[in-house]
Motif scaffolding. Structure first.
Motif, PDB file in Angstrom:
ATOM      1  N   PRO A 150     -18.326  26.613  35.328  1.00 44.14           N
ATOM      2  CA  PRO A 150     -18.147  25.569  34.579  1.00 44.14           C
ATOM      3  C   PRO A 150     -18.927  25.673  33.344  1.00 44.14           C
ATOM      4  N   GLY A 151     -18.595  24.872  32.488  1.00 46.72           N
ATOM      5  CA  GLY A 151     -19.569  24.724  31.262  1.00 46.72           C
ATOM      6  C   GLY A 151     -20.852  24.357  31.247  1.00 46.72           C
ATOM      7  N   PRO A 152     -21.327  22.914  32.097  1.00 38.93           N
ATOM      8  CA  PRO A 152     -22.645  22.578  31.578  1.00 38.93           C
ATOM      9  C   PRO A 152     -23.678  23.692  32.228  1.00 38.93           C
ATOM     10  N   PRO A 153     -24.740  23.835  31.367  1.00 38.77           N
ATOM     11  CA  PRO A 153     -25.692  25.035  31.929  1.00 38.77           C
ATOM     12  C   PRO A 153     -26.356  24.759  33.297  1.00 38.77           C
ATOM     13  N   ASN A 154     -26.479  23.585  33.657  1.00 39.51           N
ATOM     14  CA  ASN A 154     -27.178  23.164  35.022  1.00 39.51           C
ATOM     15  C   ASN A 154     -26.101  23.639  36.249  1.00 39.51           C
ATOM     16  N   GLU A 155     -24.887  23.847  35.983  1.00 41.32           N
ATOM     17  CA  GLU A 155     -24.114  24.102  36.944  1.00 41.32           C
ATOM     18  C   GLU A 155     -23.816  25.715  36.851  1.00 41.32           C
ATOM     19  N   LEU A 156     -23.656  26.296  35.750  1.00 40.28           N
ATOM     20  CA  LEU A 156     -23.158  27.746  35.341  1.00 40.28           C
ATOM     21  C   LEU A 156     -24.443  28.492  35.875  1.00 40.28           C
ATOM     22  N   LYS A 157     -25.678  28.303  35.361  1.00 39.70           N
ATOM     23  CA  LYS A 157     -26.708  29.102  35.609  1.00 39.70           C
ATOM     24  C   LYS A 157     -27.091  29.304  36.955  1.00 39.70           C
ATOM     25  N   PRO A 158     -27.247  28.312  37.693  1.00 38.27           N
ATOM     26  CA  PRO A 158     -27.441  28.485  39.349  1.00 38.27           C
ATOM     27  C   PRO A 158     -26.163  29.443  40.088  1.00 38.27           C
ATOM     28  N   MET A 159     -24.926  28.953  39.524  1.00 37.80           N
ATOM     29  CA  MET A 159     -23.809  29.776  40.093  1.00 37.80           C
ATOM     30  C   MET A 159     -23.795  31.127  39.762  1.00 37.80           C
ATOM     31  N   PHE A 160     -24.014  31.444  38.501  1.00 40.62           N
ATOM     32  CA  PHE A 160     -24.141  32.644  37.950  1.00 40.62           C
ATOM     33  C   PHE A 160     -25.275  33.408  38.897  1.00 40.62           C
ATOM     34  N   THR A 161     -26.448  33.055  38.662  1.00 39.73           N
ATOM     35  CA  THR A 161     -27.634  33.654  39.294  1.00 39.73           C
ATOM     36  C   THR A 161     -27.561  34.105  41.056  1.00 39.73           C
ATOM     37  N   HIS A 162     -27.038  32.960  41.699  1.00 40.84           N
ATOM     38  CA  HIS A 162     -26.841  33.222  43.083  1.00 40.84           C
ATOM     39  C   HIS A 162     -25.757  33.683  43.579  1.00 40.84           C
ATOM     40  N   SER A 163     -24.473  33.323  43.129  1.00 39.99           N
ATOM     41  CA  SER A 163     -23.246  33.895  43.477  1.00 39.99           C
ATOM     42  C   SER A 163     -22.511  35.064  43.073  1.00 39.99           C
ATOM     43  N   ILE A 164     -22.725  35.189  41.525  1.00 35.04           N
ATOM     44  CA  ILE A 164     -21.971  36.112  40.731  1.00 35.04           C
ATOM     45  C   ILE A 164     -22.986  37.507  40.532  1.00 35.04           C
ATOM     46  N   MET A 165     -24.019  37.266  40.086  1.00 31.13           N
ATOM     47  CA  MET A 165     -25.024  38.510  40.015  1.00 31.13           C
ATOM     48  C   MET A 165     -25.272  39.307  40.965  1.00 31.13           C
ATOM     49  N   PRO A 166     -25.346  38.727  42.301  1.00 32.34           N
ATOM     50  CA  PRO A 166     -25.508  39.772  43.423  1.00 32.34           C
ATOM     51  C   PRO A 166     -24.008  40.722  43.486  1.00 32.34           C
ATOM     52  N   PHE A 167     -22.955  40.040  43.092  1.00 27.69           N
ATOM     53  CA  PHE A 167     -21.716  40.873  43.202  1.00 27.69           C
ATOM     54  C   PHE A 167     -21.716  42.050  42.326  1.00 27.69           C
ATOM     55  N   LEU A 168     -22.100  41.462  40.982  1.00 26.57           N
ATOM     56  CA  LEU A 168     -22.151  42.672  40.075  1.00 26.57           C
ATOM     57  C   LEU A 168     -23.101  43.817  39.984  1.00 26.57           C
ATOM     58  N   ARG A 169     -24.206  43.371  40.946  1.00 27.18           N
ATOM     59  CA  ARG A 169     -24.967  44.352  41.207  1.00 27.18           C
ATOM     60  C   ARG A 169     -24.425  45.667  42.022  1.00 27.18           C
ATOM     61  N   THR A 170     -23.412  45.309  42.750  1.00 28.43           N
ATOM     62  CA  THR A 170     -22.835  46.157  43.605  1.00 28.43           C
ATOM     63  C   THR A 170     -21.846  47.139  42.846  1.00 28.43           C
ATOM     64  N   LEU A 171     -21.421  46.602  41.887  1.00 28.18           N
ATOM     65  CA  LEU A 171     -20.373  47.645  40.905  1.00 28.18           C
ATOM     66  C   LEU A 171     -21.194  48.776  40.377  1.00 28.18           C
ATOM     67  N   GLU A 172     -22.238  48.765  39.947  1.00 27.27           N
ATOM     68  CA  GLU A 172     -22.979  50.088  39.670  1.00 27.27           C
ATOM     69  C   GLU A 172     -23.726  51.152  40.936  1.00 27.27           C
ATOM     70  N   GLU A 173     -23.311  52.162  41.096  1.00 30.63           N
ATOM     71  CA  GLU A 173     -24.062  52.710  42.138  1.00 30.63           C
ATOM     72  C   GLU A 173     -25.362  53.038  41.872  1.00 30.63           C
ATOM     73  N   ASP A 174     -25.929  53.259  40.732  1.00 28.99           N
ATOM     74  CA  ASP A 174     -27.241  53.326  40.476  1.00 28.99           C
ATOM     75  C   ASP A 174     -27.887  51.900  40.282  1.00 28.99           C
ATOM     76  N   VAL A 175     -29.133  51.834  40.626  1.00 31.68           N
ATOM     77  CA  VAL A 175     -29.946  50.530  40.210  1.00 31.68           C
ATOM     78  C   VAL A 175     -30.337  50.676  38.917  1.00 31.68           C
ATOM     79  N   ILE A 176     -30.515  49.322  38.424  1.00 33.93           N
ATOM     80  CA  ILE A 176     -30.686  49.013  37.113  1.00 33.93           C
ATOM     81  C   ILE A 176     -32.066  48.138  37.362  1.00 33.93           C
ATOM     82  N   SER A 177     -33.242  48.578  36.768  1.00 34.26           N
ATOM     83  CA  SER A 177     -34.315  47.836  37.023  1.00 34.26           C
ATOM     84  C   SER A 177     -35.115  47.512  35.637  1.00 34.26           C
TER      85      SER A 177
END
Length: 425
Positions: A150-177
């Motif tokens: 969704p476009g509203p930042p107060n909806e997008l930011k928590p959705m990306f942080t809590h639901s999408i970022m964890p999945f994107l982390r799994t796409l790379e075998e190596d860890v990025i820190s």
């Protein structure tokens, strides 16, 4: 892997809304080690969005879309995505229940077009939106990943942080820190010059500077097989930056702001603070009050824009104003002393200047500012010359005031420590 952003909304193209979503997503994807080469803003137009989406799917591994998931006819994002992928829209039962619950909890009756938000492309997965009615959508297609938010930042930011970022982390075998070393009191060009050798020699980890208002941030990013291994690569570079910049480093934590670091310094030193503001009009106090728990150290703020307020609230003498003017080192000094006395605070920062666009003279041009700092009986005043429009100058003054107050507290404490050491010897 490469990632691309498509932000949807005619209001973005017209400038009615500032596109903060792109900046947020860029920062978070950089933390993940994803390479972003393209960002696009598209209006609410099916043909143009379809063409943009097809191009993105040809050149990027991950496509992130924001906006256009609402209930109205001009919300076309998921319909266009479904068309691009050649699949129909189907109703997601869980999303329909969540939408129904959303309206029930608020004692409202949904209109028929609200149920449109429960439709998702066939084969996709709905992402629960805990802050609105439009669910996010995750799609895997021909080795590509597409996420709709969704476009509203107060909806997008928590959705990306809590639901999408964890999945994107799994796409790379190596860890990025990453670790961010934040410095103040040194300009961007000087700061970069001081680490030019490190940047020339970088490979893994990498070192990248980012200029902020009154600050420079260095992000150190490493890729390794584990968090521990990445941290081991980062540590020597972080230590070297701290050694080179010394007390100019105020934190190595990405989420810590300058005002938060200043608040923590005041707490450690058991000092209380106040501010007297003329040209900034309360911006210093506003930044400090952003910090949770600041009430322990921030006692009061004085907005002394008029000369009468400077005299009445913080005790600036009439003769000082007549002799030197409101914008002067003498006035800044008396503002700082008077604010500390009025608030019964240990430290104070005072600002007076000409933010423009009018009011400047040859002797006192627009951008001339004096910042006074009072720390336990001592006062320092520094003259500045800032550029930019009225808001830019005010923001620059606010940042410089926080930087100066932090610097003077550290200097005062260091001198007191030297005196104590001398007595003990």
């Amino acid at each position: 892997m490469t990632v691309e952003f498509i932000c949807v909304g005619t209001e973005l193209l017209l400038g009615n809304i500032v596109n903060t979503n792109a900046a947020f997503l860029a920062e978070k994807c950089a933390e993940l080690g994803l390479s972003c080469y393209y960002q696009t803003v598209v209006g609410d137009n099916r043909e143009r969005l379809l063409a943009t989406l097809k191009t993105a799917l040809e050149r990027s591994d991950i496509v992130l879309l924001s906006g256009g998931l609402g209930p109205t006819k001009d919300d076309l994002t998921k319909e266009t995505v479904a068309e691009a992928l050649g699949v129909p829209l189907v109703e997601d039962a869980a999303s329909r229940r969540l939408i129904a619950d959303f309206f029930t909890r608020r004692g409202m009756i949904p209109t028929e077009n609200n149920w449109k938000q429960a439709l998702i492309p066939q084969g996709a997965r709905a992402i629960e939106n805990k802050n609105g009615t439009a669910p996010g959508i995750a799609i895997s297609h021909n080795g590509r990943y597409v996420f709709l938010m969704p476009g509203p930042p107060n909806e997008l930011k928590p959705m990306f942080t809590h639901s999408i970022m964890p999945f994107l982390r799994t796409l790379e075998e190596d860890v990025i820190s990453s670790v961010t070393v934040k410095i103040v009191g040194i300009g961007e060009s000087q700061a970069e010059t001081m680490v030019a050798d490190l940047m020339d020699a970088q490979s893994n980890p990498t070192l990248a500077p980012y200029a902020k208002t009154g600050e420079v941030h260095f992000r150190i990013t490493a890729k390794a097989e584990s968090e521990e291994a990445a941290a081991a690569l980062i540590a020597p570079i972080a230590d070297e930056l701290k050694a080179r910049f010394g007390e100019h480093v105020y934190t190595t934590e990405a989420e810590v702001t300058l005002e938060q670091a200043l608040t923590e310094l005041l707490m450690r030193k058991k000092l209380t603070m106040t501010a007297a503001e003329s040209c900034t009009g309360g911006m210093i106090a506003a930044r400090m009050i952003n910090v949770p728990g600041v009430s322990e150290v921030f006692k009061a703020g004085f907005v002394t824009y008029a000369n009468e307020a400077k005299t009445k609230l913080v005790g600036v003498k009439d003769e000082t104003l007549r002799a030197y003017g409101a914008v002067s080192s003498q006035t800044a000094e008396e503002m700082a002393r008077g604010a500390a006395k009025a608030a019964e605070a240990d430290v104070a920062v005072a600002v007076t200047g000409i933010a423009g666009p009018d009011g400047g003279t040859v002797e006192k041009p627009v951008g001339l500012v004096y910042i006074g700092c009072y720390v336990c009986g001592r006062v320092w005043v520094k003259e500045y010359h800032f550029g930019g429009n009225r808001m830019k100058i005010r923001e620059s003054v606010t940042a410089a005031a926080l930087v100066q107050l932090r610097k003077r507290i550290l200097e005062y404490q260091a001198k007191e420590g030297e005196k104590k050491d001398g007595r003990e010897q």
